[in-house]
Design a protein around this motif. Sequence first.
Motif, PDB file in Angstrom:
ATOM      1  N   ILE A  93       0.834  -1.207   0.000  1.00 54.68           N
ATOM      2  CA  ILE A  93       0.000   0.000   0.000  1.00 54.68           C
ATOM      3  C   ILE A  93       0.864   1.251   0.000  1.00 54.68           C
ATOM      4  O   ILE A  93       0.623   2.198  -0.769  1.00 54.68           O
ATOM      5  CB  ILE A  93      -0.944  -0.015   1.218  1.00 54.68           C
ATOM      6  N   ARG A 149      -8.698   3.265  -6.093  1.00 56.04           N
ATOM      7  CA  ARG A 149      -9.353   2.467  -5.055  1.00 56.04           C
ATOM      8  C   ARG A 149      -8.377   1.422  -4.510  1.00 56.04           C
ATOM      9  O   ARG A 149      -7.549   0.883  -5.248  1.00 56.04           O
ATOM     10  CB  ARG A 149     -10.574   1.730  -5.622  1.00 56.04           C
ATOM     11  N   ILE A 150      -8.537   1.107  -3.233  1.00 54.36           N
ATOM     12  CA  ILE A 150      -7.808   0.010  -2.597  1.00 54.36           C
ATOM     13  C   ILE A 150      -8.832  -0.982  -2.065  1.00 54.36           C
ATOM     14  O   ILE A 150      -9.788  -0.591  -1.380  1.00 54.36           O
ATOM     15  CB  ILE A 150      -6.919   0.504  -1.446  1.00 54.36           C
ATOM     16  N   ASN A 154      -8.842  -4.500   0.123  1.00 57.10           N
ATOM     17  CA  ASN A 154      -8.108  -5.495   0.898  1.00 57.10           C
ATOM     18  C   ASN A 154      -8.999  -6.713   1.134  1.00 57.10           C
ATOM     19  O   ASN A 154     -10.164  -6.566   1.512  1.00 57.10           O
ATOM     20  CB  ASN A 154      -7.657  -4.929   2.239  1.00 57.10           C
ATOM     21  N   THR A 181      -6.977  -1.500   7.598  1.00 54.99           N
ATOM     22  CA  THR A 181      -7.849  -1.020   6.518  1.00 54.99           C
ATOM     23  C   THR A 181      -8.751   0.115   6.996  1.00 54.99           C
ATOM     24  O   THR A 181      -8.929   1.124   6.293  1.00 54.99           O
ATOM     25  CB  THR A 181      -8.703  -2.178   5.982  1.00 54.99           C
ATOM     26  N   ARG A 193      -8.660   3.899   5.563  1.00 59.44           N
ATOM     27  CA  ARG A 193      -9.831   4.513   4.929  1.00 59.44           C
ATOM     28  C   ARG A 193     -10.046   5.940   5.447  1.00 59.44           C
ATOM     29  O   ARG A 193     -10.317   6.867   4.666  1.00 59.44           O
ATOM     30  CB  ARG A 193     -11.073   3.656   5.201  1.00 59.44           C
ATOM     31  N   VAL A 239     -11.263   3.162   0.089  1.00 58.88           N
ATOM     32  CA  VAL A 239     -10.737   1.905   0.623  1.00 58.88           C
ATOM     33  C   VAL A 239     -11.890   1.001   1.042  1.00 58.88           C
ATOM     34  O   VAL A 239     -12.814   1.446   1.729  1.00 58.88           O
ATOM     35  CB  VAL A 239      -9.814   2.157   1.834  1.00 58.88           C
TER      36      VAL A 239
END
Length: 297
Positions: free
Chosen positions: A116, A129-130, A132, A159, A163, A173
């Motif tokens: 990340i 966007r991420i 997980n 996470t 976010r 996120v």
Amino acid sequence: MAELSPSTPCTVLVTGATGGVGSAVARALHADGWTVYAAHREPVDAEALRDAGLTPVRLELTDEDSVAVAAEQVGPRLDGLVNSAAIMGQGPVELTPAEAWRRQFEINVIGQATVIRAFLPALRASGGRIVNIGAVSARVPPPFFGPIAASKAALAALTHSLRAELRHQGVKVTLVEPGAMDTPIFATADEASADLGWAGSPETQRHYARALDAVRATAARQPLGPVAPAVDAVVRALTARRPATLTTTGKDGRSLALLRFLPDGLRDRLVLRAFGVTAQAFEDPELTATASAARPR
């Protein structure tokens, strides 16, 4: 929910692209027109990834230099990052060797944070966007799944913090928490446990032998869910205008997640029963006889 239809091709990096969920996610996004950078560890996997229309990227989560080189290869802009790479450790807390704990957290938590950190500039540049991939066991840890549950709980905390930190930087996120899925990770976990062995003396191990047998027998009877719901959740997280911050997938995953609202004692009893573990499973006739003989008369 309205979904985005970008006029220009989108790019995404998927870690663990040779695994069950990661592979399925990479292929689904490629089919939707994304340029998919497929992260892999072994050089031999590159050709198969290219044959599938993906762009292979050599990346070792536990090696910061490897991650930095991968970030340079991908370039200055990236629309999505899917952190799917993970290992699964299982077994009683007392019997899990320190090496297994370290490996679990090195890959499932520290490695995720390393990736990340390396790719955030490219994601920030595109408002990306991420996503997980966690596990519902992070919220309701089953017995003898403490190592994987602990690492996924740490990933969930990471996470949620991330976010909030990125809320005003244009990067969204999402955490996807699937239930048990039909992927090779369970077989890999069994192999890893066999290679490392158990900690503790033979006498200590006997305390858990019958309970572990009960859990294995119960698990063998339970059908594993498909990966499709988790893949769909990842795709939605990358494309929806307002992506969910947390998605739980799989019937068993949603059922297990609901148990977190119960009192601890009741939840423990229900989970133990579901995994076939009774009080009798912790009774070893030989140990009981030895303990009785050792008591002062």
